[in-house]
Design an enzyme around this catalytic site. Structure first.
Site, PDB file in Angstrom:
ATOM      1  CB  ILE A 182      -3.453  -6.744  -1.134  1.00  0.00           C
ATOM      2  CG1 ILE A 182      -4.188  -7.157  -2.461  1.00  0.00           C
ATOM      3  CG2 ILE A 182      -3.379  -8.267  -0.290  1.00  0.00           C
ATOM      4  CD1 ILE A 182      -3.388  -8.048  -3.278  1.00  0.00           C
ATOM      5  CD  GLU A 224       0.596  -3.083  -2.610  1.00  0.00           C
ATOM      6  OE1 GLU A 224       0.878  -2.496  -1.430  1.00  0.00           O
ATOM      7  OE2 GLU A 224       1.315  -3.007  -3.503  1.00  0.00           O
TER       8      GLU A 224
END
Length: 322
Positions: A182, A224
């Site tokens: 991300i 992430e």
């Protein structure tokens, strides 16, 4: 858990679709519960028509361990409904409660018996009632799922990759590895707090599940970062699938804890064709190189690295998102 998040794999012991079919018998279904040689607690449901076990991917239950023969043993019911275990002439033996079985001689198996295949794989034979079956299943899910996103965890992904690639190769498919990170996730956490960050992670996991198939293996790799193993025929198919994930996420407006956000991700890809196996560590490292190239090139894009293909000297090609 939706269908895309429920890849039909158990530890490093893999079931065919036959083994997942509901039993037509009035008796409770039978299982092998992994005790050793895999993730403890993995449930391997036996097929009502009999289950062949061995190292080859075309068995009902695959046991990809070096000490296992290609076609190692068979478990099936006799005319009286009793389950019997047969060694199929394996090199390193099939054992029932510590006793090595003679070759090609069916031996009755009782609830609670301990079975060993080769040097490492140890399982327990059970016929649980529905309550016990649900409990066992829930306990196993806790060991292989990431509690925040519901995706598989990193350890399960690494254990399952080999069997997934073997099954794909039987269909003439190679295997791609997709790494997704991300963009600016630390900024999201620092600006909006960790509750919003957790909501973003769950949303991204949902997007990946929706854009992948039931035979793909999807996991949260850590933080992430997410990883997907894709059985595909060619690199361009993997790139198309990765772009579907990237573009779907980029076009979605996420409402996380009441905060509207636009979230993007950078993706790296690697690929190995059937018949040219590469280790999962090698493929992940190659995909990771593509991921960092995507970050350095401006984020919100997919980079396919050719390191795992036949032309390792080529530079990575980049597909830039909108």
């Amino acid at each position: 858990m939706d269908e895309n998040g429920a890849t039909h794999l158990c530890d490093l012991l893999t079931l065919s679709s036959q083994a997942l079919a509901p039993s037509s018998s009035s008796q409770y279904p039978t299982y092998l519960i992994v005790l050793g040689g895999g993730i403890p607690g993995a449930m391997l449901r036996l097929s009502p028509g009999g289950s062949r076990l061995g190292r080859s991917a075309d068995n009902t239950i695959q046991l990809p361990d070096a000490s296992i023969s290609r076609y190692h043993a068979f478990l099936g019911e006799d005319d009286e409904g009793q389950v019997r275990l047969t060694d199929l002439g394996s090199t390193n033996g099939t054992f029932l409660n510590g006793r090595r079985l003679p070759e090609n001689t069916p031996v009755r198996v009782a609830d609670g018996d301990r079975l060993q295949f080769g040097a490492n794989v140890v399982v327990k034979f059970i016929r649980p009632d529905p309550c016990e079956e649900q409990f066992q299943r829930e306990m196993f899910e806790r060991t292989v799922r990431d509690p925040l996103t519901g995706l598989y965890n990193r350890a399960f992904f690494l254990a399952q990759f080999g069997p997934l690639a073997d099954r794909g190769a039987l269909r003439g498919l190679g295997t791609a590895v997709l790494m997704l990170d991300i963009d600016h996730f630390k900024r999201i956490n620092d600006t909006h707090g960790h509750e919003v960050g957790d909501a973003v992670l769950r949303e991204v996991a949902g997007v990946i599940r929706q854009a992948t198939r039931a035979d793909d293996l999807v996991a949260r790799y850590g933080g992430e970062e997410f990883v997907v193993a894709l059985p595909v025929a060619a690199p361009d198919q993997a790139t198309e699938r990765a772009e579907r994930v990237r573009s779907t996420l980029a076009s979605r407006r996420i409402l996380a804890e009441g905060v509207p956000l636009r979230v993007t991700a950078s993706l790296g890809l690697s690929f190995t064709p059937p018949g040219r196996p590469r280790s999962v560590a090698s493929l992940i490292a190659t995909a990771d190189k593509g991921l960092y190239q995507a970050k350095n090139a401006g984020r919100d894009r997919t980079v396919f690295s050719h390191d795992a293909v036949s032309r390792p000297s080529e530079s990575a090609s980049t597909i830039v998102g909108g």
